[in-house]
Design an enzyme around this catalytic site. Sequence first.
Site, PDB file in Angstrom:
ATOM      1  N   MET A  27      -4.120   4.202  -0.744  1.00 37.38           N
ATOM      2  CA  MET A  27      -4.978   4.660   0.358  1.00 37.38           C
ATOM      3  C   MET A  27      -6.158   5.490  -0.135  1.00 37.38           C
ATOM      4  O   MET A  27      -7.216   5.488   0.491  1.00 37.38           O
ATOM      5  CB  MET A  27      -4.167   5.479   1.376  1.00 37.38           C
ATOM      6  CG  MET A  27      -3.310   4.655   2.315  1.00 37.38           C
ATOM      7  SD  MET A  27      -4.210   3.456   3.361  1.00 37.38           S
ATOM      8  CE  MET A  27      -5.252   4.532   4.357  1.00 37.38           C
ATOM      9  N   MET A  61       0.823  -1.210   0.000  1.00 39.98           N
ATOM     10  CA  MET A  61       0.000   0.000   0.000  1.00 39.98           C
ATOM     11  C   MET A  61       0.856   1.259   0.000  1.00 39.98           C
ATOM     12  O   MET A  61       1.860   1.333   0.719  1.00 39.98           O
ATOM     13  CB  MET A  61      -0.845  -0.014   1.289  1.00 39.98           C
ATOM     14  CG  MET A  61      -1.610   1.251   1.581  1.00 39.98           C
ATOM     15  SD  MET A  61      -3.089   1.335   0.585  1.00 39.98           S
ATOM     16  CE  MET A  61      -4.206   0.314   1.559  1.00 39.98           C
ATOM     17  N   CYS A  62       0.453   2.257  -0.811  1.00 40.46           N
ATOM     18  CA  CYS A  62       0.992   3.617  -0.663  1.00 40.46           C
ATOM     19  C   CYS A  62      -0.182   4.577  -0.832  1.00 40.46           C
ATOM     20  O   CYS A  62      -1.313   4.215  -0.525  1.00 40.46           O
ATOM     21  CB  CYS A  62       2.151   3.884  -1.636  1.00 40.46           C
ATOM     22  SG  CYS A  62       1.682   3.993  -3.364  1.00 40.46           S
ATOM     23  N   ARG A  63       0.067   5.785  -1.314  1.00 42.42           N
ATOM     24  CA  ARG A  63      -1.030   6.744  -1.413  1.00 42.42           C
ATOM     25  C   ARG A  63      -1.911   6.468  -2.629  1.00 42.42           C
ATOM     26  O   ARG A  63      -3.127   6.432  -2.534  1.00 42.42           O
ATOM     27  CB  ARG A  63      -0.476   8.173  -1.469  1.00 42.42           C
ATOM     28  CG  ARG A  63      -1.561   9.248  -1.435  1.00 42.42           C
ATOM     29  CD  ARG A  63      -0.964  10.636  -1.239  1.00 42.42           C
ATOM     30  NE  ARG A  63      -2.017  11.615  -1.016  1.00 42.42           N
ATOM     31  CZ  ARG A  63      -2.605  12.289  -2.003  1.00 42.42           C
ATOM     32  NH1 ARG A  63      -2.252  12.093  -3.255  1.00 42.42           N
ATOM     33  NH2 ARG A  63      -3.554  13.165  -1.726  1.00 42.42           N
TER      34      ARG A  63
END
Length: 109
Positions: free
Chosen positions: A88, A60-62
């Site tokens: 996210m 997961m990242c932005r």
Amino acid sequence: MHQSLPAVGAAEVPADAFVLDVREDGEWVAGHVADAVHIPMGTLIGRIDEVPQEARVYVMCRVGGRSGQVTAYLVQRGWDAVNIDGGMLAWEAAGRPMVSETGTPPYVA
């Protein structure tokens, strides 16, 4: 042209999944998946032993760029890693649960 990475939508991530959050500290503090493990992308190589090899790893990242790079790195080294499409922002949009480290409502920084 590189092969396409394994990816799943935020809504398809199992509730008990191992989520690896590779965002920076400020992003993590603002809002993250409750049981995620936070290892910023720049520190991953030094902390690789914290990433389980016996379980699927959801990265997961932005928005999915950094996590895509980390997913590729892990897959090349034998992990069962999957990029969370949209990161996210997609997680929040899908109404998936989030927590913050600040005591204020979580948000995606």
